[in-house]
Design an enzyme around this catalytic site. Structure first.
Site, PDB file in Angstrom:
ATOM      1  N   ARG A 166     -36.493 -10.983  79.697  1.00 17.20           N
ATOM      2  CA  ARG A 166     -37.667 -11.857  79.831  1.00 17.20           C
ATOM      3  C   ARG A 166     -37.382 -13.309  79.458  1.00 17.20           C
ATOM      4  O   ARG A 166     -38.239 -14.154  79.502  1.00 17.20           O
ATOM      5  CB  ARG A 166     -38.848 -11.301  79.035  1.00 17.20           C
ATOM      6  CG  ARG A 166     -40.150 -11.779  79.634  1.00 17.20           C
ATOM      7  CD  ARG A 166     -41.341 -10.959  79.257  1.00 17.20           C
ATOM      8  NE  ARG A 166     -42.535 -11.609  79.752  1.00 17.20           N
ATOM      9  CZ  ARG A 166     -43.209 -12.535  79.084  1.00 17.20           C
ATOM     10  NH1 ARG A 166     -42.830 -12.881  77.876  1.00 17.20           N
ATOM     11  NH2 ARG A 166     -44.264 -13.107  79.591  1.00 17.20           N
ATOM     12  N   ALA A 219     -44.625  -2.577  77.612  1.00 13.49           N
ATOM     13  CA  ALA A 219     -44.119  -3.828  78.192  1.00 13.49           C
ATOM     14  C   ALA A 219     -44.950  -5.006  77.710  1.00 13.49           C
ATOM     15  O   ALA A 219     -44.429  -6.087  77.451  1.00 13.49           O
ATOM     16  CB  ALA A 219     -44.126  -3.754  79.717  1.00 13.49           C
TER      17      ALA A 219
END
Lengths: 509, 480
Positions: B96, B65
């Site tokens: 994101r 991540a």
């Protein structure tokens, strides 16, 4: 007040000229690609040769429409009362599963992991299991924990059965504390497989020791399956079965925990199927899996072989024929009649279909999603006279692909259909360019295709991150027909209003 | 709770710790404390960047991540391959909000989920052959991609694949850089190691591999801005208006060419210290490029930062800096006058990544709000040292907080706003506490720069003063 809130944010501010200027200026520092080369490649990646190469891909996957096993395991396990999902493996996985569900359901989603790191990779994750169960039990006071695995734990070969036994011995949880588990390797199958594996684990562990009665108890067990509309659908199925007077057990009922009320206090556990009900399900008249892809293989085999019960793989109660078949199946198994009120609902759904017929009939569409959902949705759209063209199911096997092709071979509205099992959304892109369709059906990830092709996306699928509340509505039953029809026809009409010449504003459609 | 003081806060910590089994309690004790603004260093109070305890529901993610999701993913002209099973890439696909322009699949690859989708046979026989082939296929599919990064998922490191040698060999074959990244999720204790590993791979495979056509004394780079909702754009326009030349963006809206030439900047401007201090320090040591942290949240910090940046340049830049600050002052003042009366005195609790809990304090203070609790998911001790200087008054600090702790602290303190991530959002909303996601800006933004502040202020107002929370108690409850 409205004036106060009027601020140019990301949706508007970057339309301003100064931003176009800064982007243009930045190009001096980027690898320059001149407009001619760009144009040439743009044409190339929309061409026939590119499509051929795209379909020749063997190793590379681009924009798949599937997730991994433990995701499904979590959705299955939160359907049981007081159950805390426990992910044995890397903590990042649990963070991803949780946020994935948060974004789809817009609800909290609790799950712990036992945070395995380098040392666990070397020595195995038993120590993590011993500590993890102990800590989770103390902090979150679950009534049970359902353990699944990440690919890390699977690759190093951790043995859940042994680890959980040893954790009990070490005193992590009381002896009688239920810990159903399932191995859920991410490199086998998909999220629907994980749902299946965990469902079997839940039923196996929670019904253990329950004697098989000579006579069934008259109830019907329902396995909802991996369903983005699980909240609306479980409620709808319960309503239908109650109307029929059929005693039913949902295995497991996650419609509460994924739609708990805002009260000022957070309830980590809310609703769910009790252990008693799982035990009762062992002696039910039959177990019906509403979405065969997420229950047929493992759970179905278990129900038939271990519970010695009748297991029905579907029918999926979606669309008119699907709902008809489901009601008939229930009626046949339980010997009950289908009440007039349901027949009236059926009539209302037909009435709605007739109203919207002209906007769907003859429209060609592409669709992607999970095998059982796509199968049922294609049937539904054919009931509206729409014609499936490209059917992409990333997580379908060859066998499933062949079966669907065969099933639709003689259907009048399916003459142009091709089923692409194992394909991804980049394949679908080539298909939609070479053979354009009128609309696309799928989840949020279909947005890119819908934008590029300039056609509407009817959002029915999983995940849906960019629209709100859809999961609270049913897609199942006659009510589901009306819901799906409403989404479909109004999406098409919105698109039509945007694109049509505004002769008289078309106040009436 | 009436007022959070050192005493009430400490009692709250004790109460939370009491719920843990003994061993876990001893560990968690080192992550919770009451901040004392008098203390310069807090290293004695907190132990950060340590392994999360099993089973406590940490909010943290993993190294993958940190690398794919944070550092590498936004580099827009490269194809980033999630190497391993399908899940990791799927869950991090486009969530994101690293904004960029361009055409997806043509000259921009940020919004794609490209994966090797490992099957059982890849685990058994290894994934190197597959990787080799998929690189060839990726080049065919994306002819304008400038390079490829290989983002390792857990199995890659466990089955003994040699992605470095595949990358080396294939880079020659395809004539483009291929960056192998060992960011398997089981490495390290959080996203943080993923940032570090990603920084190291930029250093080893990209930085310094090309030279800029020209250099000027005004060349700066933006580091540690991921262009969430357009943040880096809102920052870039300020720097350009100052007369600076932004030669590279790391990595929001960044490109391979910029990372390759980053070593010729005159000054590195570091927004997210946590995720990009590594490469900044390296460029300082190796190329003598100074770096400085700045903060573009809220007018007070923006003005401070603009002056601090300008101080590194000549009088013209410094004059420009003053002009910009002066030019935006009326607009910022108007924004504050609009929102401050509605937010004055409101209490905020934050739990975010490795930077924002301290960086946004100033912006909240511009609005008259008070941060009473904060913590980092994956901060290190130096982050807490930096925080101590920003936090005023009694502040409850929680490092690598568990869901249990967050829920209990928020329930007791009952702040007017919680700022954290999507996993926390719905829990606190159920509790009737207004919430903003402070990773993704809750699908809003930008929050950086002058263009961002008003958006920030409006969003906080919309949360804190949302009418919905006033209807929690049904009118028939509590009737006599």
């Amino acid at each position: 007040m409205a004036d106060t809130m009027r601020i140019k944010d990301h949706n508007e501010i970057f339309h301003e000229e100064r931003y176009a200027k800064t982007w243009e200026g930045k190009r001096a520092f980027e690898h320059r690609c001149d407009a001619a080369a760009l144009e040439k490649t743009r044409a190339y990646i929309r061409g026939g040769e590119y499509k051929e190469k795209n379909f020749a891909r063997e190793a590379l996957t681009i924009n798949p429409a599937k997730a991994c096993q433990p995701l499904g395991a979590l959705l299955a396990s939160v359907g049981f009362k007081g159950c805390l999902p426990y992910v044995h493996g890397s903590q990042g996985c649990a963070a991803y599963f949780r946020s994935h569900f948060n974004r789809h359901f817009k609800e909290p989603f609790a799950s712990v992991s036992d945070s395995m790191t380098e040392d666990a990779a070397v020595f195995g994750g038993q120590k993590n299991m011993v500590e993890g169960l102990k800590n989770a039990y103390a902090l979150y006071k679950p009534e049970m924990m359902a353990v699944c695995t990440t690919c890390m734990a699977e690759v190093i070969g951790d043995d859940l059965n042994a680890f959980i036994k040893n954790a009990r011995k070490a005193g992590s949880v009381p002896d009688e504390f239920p810990i159903p588990f399932a191995h859920t390797p991410s490199f086998v199958g998909s999220h629907v497989t994980g749902y299946d594996n965990m469902m079997k684990g839940m039923l196996f562990h929670l019904s253990a020791g329950e004697p098989k009665a000579d006579k069934d108890n008259g109830a019907i067990g329902i396995i909802p399956g991996f369903d983005g509309y699980t909240v609306g659908n479980i409620r709808e199925i319960k309503r239908i079965l109650s109307m029929m007077g059929v005693d039913h057990i949902i295995l497991g009922d996650n419609s509460g925990v994924l739609d708990s009320p805002m009260t000022g206090q957070y309830a980590m556990y809310y609703g769910g199927t009790t252990v008693e009900d799982v035990k009762r399900a062992k002696n039910a008249k039959a177990i019906i899996a509403l979405l065969p892809d997420s229950a047929e293989k493992t759970t179905g085999t278990f129900v038939k072989d271990e519970w010695n019960s009748t297991f029905a793989s579907g029918p999926t109660p979606l669309g008119i024929a699907g709902t008809d078949a489901f009601l008939l199946k229930v009626a046949e198994i339980t010997g009950t009649d289908i009440p007039a009120e349901l027949e009236a609902e059926r009539g209302r759904a037909l009435d709605a279909m007739a109203d919207s017929n002209y906007y769907l009939h003859g429209k060609r569409f592409a669709i992607y999603g999970d095998p059982s959902y796509v199968e049922a949705l294609v049937e539904f759209y054919m009931e509206m006279g729409a014609e499936p063209v490209h059917v992409v199911i990333t997580n379908a096997t060859k066998r499933v692909g062949k079966a669907l092709t065969k099933k639709w071979a003689d259907k009048p509205f399916a003459k142009g259909v091709t089923v692409h099992n194992g394909a991804d959304l980049w394949h679908l892109r080539s298909l939609m360019i070479s053979d354009p369709v009128d609309f696309l059906v799928g989840g949020t990830h279909g947005k890119q295709l819908s934008t590029e092709m300039g056609i509407p996306l009817i959002r029915i699928g999983f995940p849906i991150f960019d629209r709100h509340h859809l999961h609270r509505y049913a897609t199942f039953g006659y009510q589901g027909v009306i819901n799906m029809l409403q989404w479909s026809v109004n999406t098409l009409l919105d698109d039509l209003d945007r694109k049509a010449m505004p002769f008289n504003n078309d106040f009436v459609r | 709770m009436e007022k959070l003081t050192k005493d009430t806060g400490s009692a709250l910590i004790e109460e939370a710790l009491a719920a843990y089994p003994e061993e876990a309690r001893a560990d968690r004790k080192q992550h919770l404390y009451m901040n004392d603004p008098e203390t310069d260093t807090v290293s004695g109070c907190v132990t950060a960047n340590r392994k999360s305890l099993p089973g406590v529901m940490t909010v943290r993610g993993c190294a993958y991540a940190g690398s794919k999701g944070v550092v590498w993913g936004p580099v827009k002209d490269m194809v980033h391959i999630s190497h391993g099973p399908v899940g990791c890439g799927q869950y991090s696909w486009g969530t994101r909000r690293n904004y960029s322009t361009g055409e997806t699949g043509l000259d921009n690859f940020v919004a794609l989920q490209v994966t090797s989708d490992f099957q059982e046979r890849d685990i058994v026989f290894g994934g190197d052959k597959k990787l080799e082939q998929l690189i060839r296929e990726a080049v065919q599919m994306f002819p304008l991609a400038k390079g490829i990064s290989i983002q390792s998922e857990c199995p890659v490191g466990l089955i003994g694949d040699d992605i470095e040698s595949v990358a080396k060999r294939m880079a020659v074959e395809i004539g483009k850089p291929i960056v192998p990244v060992r960011c398997e999720g089981f490495r390290g204790v959080s996203q943080s190691l993923g940032h570090h590993i990603a920084n190291d791979t930029v250093r080893d495979h990209v930085l310094g591999t090309a030279e800029p056509a020209e250099v000027t004394p005004y060349d700066v780079s933006i580091l540690g801005d991921y262009n969430i909702g357009g943040d880096a754009w809102a920052s870039r326009v300020i720097l350009e208006e100052m007369g600076l030349r932004v030669v590279s963006q790391w990595s929001g809206y960044g490109t391979l060419a910029e990372l390759a030439r980053g070593h010729r900047a005159k000054l590195n401007l570091l927004h997210c210290y946590r995720s990009m201090n590594y490469i900044s320090r390296y460029m300082e040591e190796k190329f003598g490029i100074p770096w400085m942290e700045y903060n573009f949240f809220g007018p007070t910090k923006i003005a401070e930062s603009i002056r601090k940046i300008a101080a590194n340049f000549d009088a013209t830049i410094q004059e420009n800096a003053e002009k910009i600050i002066a030019r935006h002052r009326p607009r910022m003042q108007a924004g504050i006058e609009r929102f401050r009366p509605r937010l004055e005195g409101k209490k905020v609790m934050l739990y975010v990544g490795g930077l924002r809990p301290r960086h946004v304090i100033g912006a909240y203070e511009d609005l008259g709000m008070e941060v009473v609790g904060l913590g980092y998911e994956f901060g290190h001790n130096d982050d807490y040292d930096r925080t101590s200087k920003e936090a005023s008054g009694a502040t409850l600090v929680y490092d690598d907080a568990t869901a249990f702790e967050l829920e209990m602290f928020v329930d007791r303190i009952r702040p007017d706003l919680v700022g954290s991530g999507v996993k926390e959002k719905y829990t606190f909303q159920k509790m009737g506490v207004p919430f903003r996601q402070m990773h993704s800006w809750d699908y809003s933004g930008p929050y950086h720069g002058y263009d961002g502040f008003e958006v920030f202020a409006r969003d906080m107002d919309m949360a804190v003063n949302a009418p919905v929370y006033k209807s929690l108690t049904p009118p028939w409850k509590g009737r006599v």
